[in-house]
Motif scaffolding. Structure first.
Motif, mmCIF file in Angstrom:
data_model
loop_
_atom_site.group_PDB
_atom_site.id
_atom_site.type_symbol
_atom_site.label_atom_id
_atom_site.label_comp_id
_atom_site.label_asym_id
_atom_site.label_seq_id
_atom_site.Cartn_x
_atom_site.Cartn_y
_atom_site.Cartn_z
ATOM 1 N N ARG A 286 0.430 11.334 9.470
ATOM 2 C CA ARG A 286 1.603 10.576 9.041
ATOM 3 C C ARG A 286 1.235 9.303 8.283
ATOM 4 N N HIS A 287 0.011 8.792 8.504
ATOM 5 C CA HIS A 287 -0.371 7.564 7.793
ATOM 6 C C HIS A 287 -0.984 7.924 6.431
ATOM 7 N N PRO A 288 -0.589 7.207 5.377
ATOM 8 C CA PRO A 288 -1.150 7.520 4.054
ATOM 9 C C PRO A 288 -2.675 7.505 4.025
ATOM 10 N N TYR A 289 -3.289 6.604 4.805
ATOM 11 C CA TYR A 289 -4.748 6.547 4.796
ATOM 12 C C TYR A 289 -5.359 7.798 5.451
ATOM 13 N N GLY B 73 0.459 -8.558 6.133
ATOM 14 C CA GLY B 73 1.263 -7.382 6.461
ATOM 15 C C GLY B 73 0.384 -6.196 6.776
ATOM 16 N N CYS B 74 0.624 -5.087 6.099
ATOM 17 C CA CYS B 74 -0.201 -3.897 6.302
ATOM 18 C C CYS B 74 -1.511 -4.057 5.546
ATOM 19 N N ARG B 75 -2.620 -3.891 6.254
ATOM 20 C CA ARG B 75 -3.927 -4.123 5.618
ATOM 21 C C ARG B 75 -4.276 -3.064 4.576
ATOM 22 N N PHE B 76 -3.584 -1.950 4.624
ATOM 23 C CA PHE B 76 -3.881 -0.872 3.673
ATOM 24 C C PHE B 76 -3.079 -1.028 2.379
ATOM 25 N N ARG B 77 -2.208 -2.028 2.304
ATOM 26 C CA ARG B 77 -1.226 -2.063 1.208
ATOM 27 C C ARG B 77 -1.855 -2.206 -0.186
ATOM 28 N N THR B 78 -3.041 -2.830 -0.289
ATOM 29 C CA THR B 78 -3.632 -3.004 -1.623
ATOM 30 C C THR B 78 -4.134 -1.673 -2.200
ATOM 31 N N ARG B 79 -4.203 -0.639 -1.353
ATOM 32 C CA ARG B 79 -4.662 0.668 -1.843
ATOM 33 C C ARG B 79 -3.631 1.766 -1.609
ATOM 34 N N CYS B 80 -2.460 1.372 -1.109
ATOM 35 C CA CYS B 80 -1.458 2.368 -0.760
ATOM 36 C C CYS B 80 -0.516 2.605 -1.926
ATOM 37 N N TRP B 81 -0.251 3.871 -2.229
ATOM 38 C CA TRP B 81 0.584 4.224 -3.373
ATOM 39 C C TRP B 81 2.072 4.037 -3.092
ATOM 40 N N LYS B 82 2.433 3.690 -1.859
ATOM 41 C CA LYS B 82 3.855 3.528 -1.575
ATOM 42 C C LYS B 82 4.190 2.160 -0.994
ATOM 43 N N ALA B 83 3.299 1.191 -1.213
ATOM 44 C CA ALA B 83 3.513 -0.148 -0.649
ATOM 45 C C ALA B 83 4.741 -0.822 -1.263
ATOM 46 N N THR B 84 5.490 -1.526 -0.428
ATOM 47 C CA THR B 84 6.646 -2.305 -0.891
ATOM 48 C C THR B 84 6.473 -3.752 -0.415
ATOM 49 N N LYS C 129 8.068 -5.184 1.899
ATOM 50 C CA LYS C 129 8.026 -5.197 3.377
ATOM 51 C C LYS C 129 6.597 -5.024 3.895
ATOM 52 N N CYS C 130 5.827 -4.174 3.203
ATOM 53 C CA CYS C 130 4.449 -3.914 3.633
ATOM 54 C C CYS C 130 3.588 -5.179 3.508
ATOM 55 N N ALA C 131 3.959 -6.066 2.567
ATOM 56 C CA ALA C 131 3.190 -7.293 2.363
ATOM 57 C C ALA C 131 3.551 -8.360 3.385
ATOM 58 N N ALA D 39 3.486 -6.626 9.347
ATOM 59 C CA ALA D 39 2.443 -5.690 9.794
ATOM 60 C C ALA D 39 3.117 -4.551 10.561
ATOM 61 N N PRO D 40 2.890 -3.297 10.155
ATOM 62 C CA PRO D 40 3.535 -2.188 10.862
ATOM 63 C C PRO D 40 2.909 -1.981 12.241
ATOM 64 N N PRO D 41 3.724 -1.902 13.302
ATOM 65 C CA PRO D 41 3.148 -1.671 14.633
ATOM 66 C C PRO D 41 2.676 -0.223 14.789
ATOM 67 N N ALA E 47 0.801 3.581 12.364
ATOM 68 C CA ALA E 47 1.163 2.216 11.962
ATOM 69 C C ALA E 47 1.537 2.218 10.487
ATOM 70 N N CYS E 48 2.776 2.579 10.185
ATOM 71 C CA CYS E 48 3.219 2.606 8.784
ATOM 72 C C CYS E 48 4.741 2.478 8.729
ATOM 73 N N HIS E 49 5.235 1.669 7.777
ATOM 74 C CA HIS E 49 6.686 1.523 7.613
ATOM 75 C C HIS E 49 7.316 2.765 6.989
ATOM 76 N N TYR E 50 6.512 3.502 6.203
ATOM 77 C CA TYR E 50 7.057 4.672 5.500
ATOM 78 C C TYR E 50 6.141 5.879 5.726
ATOM 79 N N PRO E 51 6.146 6.390 6.969
ATOM 80 C CA PRO E 51 5.195 7.467 7.276
ATOM 81 C C PRO E 51 5.367 8.691 6.388
HETATM 82 S S1 SF4 Z 1 3.010 0.189 5.808
HETATM 83 FE FE1 SF4 Z 1 2.643 2.312 5.203
HETATM 84 S S2 SF4 Z 1 3.592 2.441 3.169
HETATM 85 FE FE2 SF4 Z 1 3.333 0.281 3.602
HETATM 86 S S3 SF4 Z 1 1.356 -0.236 2.676
HETATM 87 FE FE3 SF4 Z 1 1.000 0.263 4.827
HETATM 88 S S4 SF4 Z 1 0.438 2.383 4.826
HETATM 89 FE FE4 SF4 Z 1 1.422 1.978 2.851
#
Ligand code: SF4
Ligand SMILES: Nc1ncnc2c1ncn2[C@@H]1O[C@H](COP(=O)(O)OP(=O)(O)OP(=O)(O)O)[C@@H](O)[C@H]1O
Ligand SMILES: [Mg+2]
Length: 348
Positions: free
Chosen positions: A251-254, A291-302, A304-306, A309-311, A325-329
């Protein structure tokens, strides 16, 4: 999990290494946030795979669990006992129960000691005297790991890489541990040898009922070994689940990106996925993204992700015990290629 109290229970586990700088007085000028708030459990005899790219904090986690490192925050419980800040004396009774196998079988064996001496070392240090004597026990251990017991008096350089790692496994088994932390035990070995050593560890896990934390770079190595798998990114667990849930329903993009890099031959039962090429490098753990540490490499970051931090939670559609841990699984459909070509924001 087999019992109500897990063998190992880790909560909020954190390690921030201070960075020293300044002249003439050296002071702390920042921190490497190597591990930042991990929660996971390992049951008796269970195997947990810990996977992620270089520098995401896997070895630090292994060294925190085995108490080779002192945590900055959080808690480590072993058999229900809080060992987070236990001192040498308090740790002594459980030292033998938690063992580590290291990545480099060359560096972790003393070249001047015979195999017999190396494998019996932990027994000597801990004053363990098995029935029939230490030598007999060492010969048994060599047999268990698939080495010739007659090679008791040989030196490490007389063995191949795979055989040396078997010596490391025999040494780890000498004190009949309940938990082994194996830190990339096969990544220094030839690909052709890797499967043999993984099979040996699997045999040890199943036949001797030893719990494992198996650290690896990629998801292919832990797939057949681990009942549960945790995926780490920049010091955090981004997804944890039972093996089949993680590989079948990432479910997590990573996780999705890591899985798409696994060669087709090893993802037999899972649906074919488009290859996801992650853009950019992993940001520095000294100043990780907000926020989400993966956001600089995530193709769906918004936005909110910045900011948020997604629990790590059981998102809708996950089975119990599958946390993401993702806002948009992600959903079951493949990721459209067009969404993957987006240029990432520059890494911080
Ligand atoms: S919360 Fe989910 S959608 Fe947002 S940047 Fe992180 S992994 Fe990507
Ligand atoms: N003793 C230390 N002092 C300062 N920083 C450290 C120390 N040990 C590790 N780090 C840093 O902490 C981060 C996590 O390191 P760690 O070795 O746990 O990663 P890893 O996931 O095991 O990587 P690899 O796959 O390369 O083994 C890295 O940025 C690393 O440079
Ligand atoms: Mg490491």
């Amino acid at each position: 999990m087999s019992s109500t109290t897990p063998l190992l229970d880790v909560s909020g586990l954190t390690k921030h290494f201070p960075i020293k700088g300044g002249f003439p007085i050296r002071r702390t000028v920042g921190h490497v946030q190597a591990v930042d708030g991990l929660d996971f459990q390992v049951g008796e005899g269970e195997s947990l795979g810990l996977v992620g790219e270089s520098g995401c904090g896997k070895s630090t986690t292994g060294r925190l669990i085995t108490r080779l490192l002192e945590p900055t925050a959080g808690k480590v419980s072993y058999q229900g006992k809080d060992i987070t800040h236990a001192n040498r004396k308090q740790l002594a009774p459980i030292r033998s129960e938690i063992q580590m196998i290291f990545q480099d079988p060359y560096a972790s064996l003393n070249p001047r000691q015979t195999v017999g001496k190396i494998v019996s070392g932990p027994m000597e240090i801990n004053n363990v005297n098995p029935a029939g004597g230490r030598e007999k026990r060492v010969r048994e251990l060599l047999e268990i790991v698939g080495l010739n017991p007659e090679h008791y008096n040989r030196f490490p350089h007389e063995f191949s890489g795979g055989q040396r790692q078997r010596i490391g496994v025999a040494r780890a088994l000498a004190l009949e541990p309940k938990l082994i932390v194996a830190d990339e035990p096969v990544s220094a070995l030839d690909v052709s040898i890797q499967a043999q050593v993984v099979n040996l560890l699997q045999k040890v896990q199943q036949e001797l009922g030893i719990a494992f934390v198996f650290i690896a770079h990629d998801l292919a190595v832990v797939r057949h070994f681990s009942q549960r798998v945790a995926v780490m990114y920049l010091g955090k667990i981004v997804e944890i689940a039972d093996r089949d849930d993680l590989y079948g329903n990432p479910r997590h993009p990573y996780t999705r990106a890591l899985l798409s890099a696994v060669p087709e031959a090893t993802v037999d039962e899972t649906p074919a996925r488009d290859r996801i090429r992650l853009q950019g490098d992993v940001p520095s753990p000294i100043n990780p993204p907000s926020g989400c540490r993966f956001r600089t490499r995530c193709w769906k970051a918004t936005e909110k992700c910045a900011t948020e931090a997604p629990p790590l939670v059981q998102v809708e559609g996950n089975k119990p015990g599958h946390l993401t841990a993702c806002h948009y699984p992600e959903t079951a459909e493949a990721v459209p290629a067009a969404r993957l070509s987006k240029d990432p924001e520059p890494a911080i």
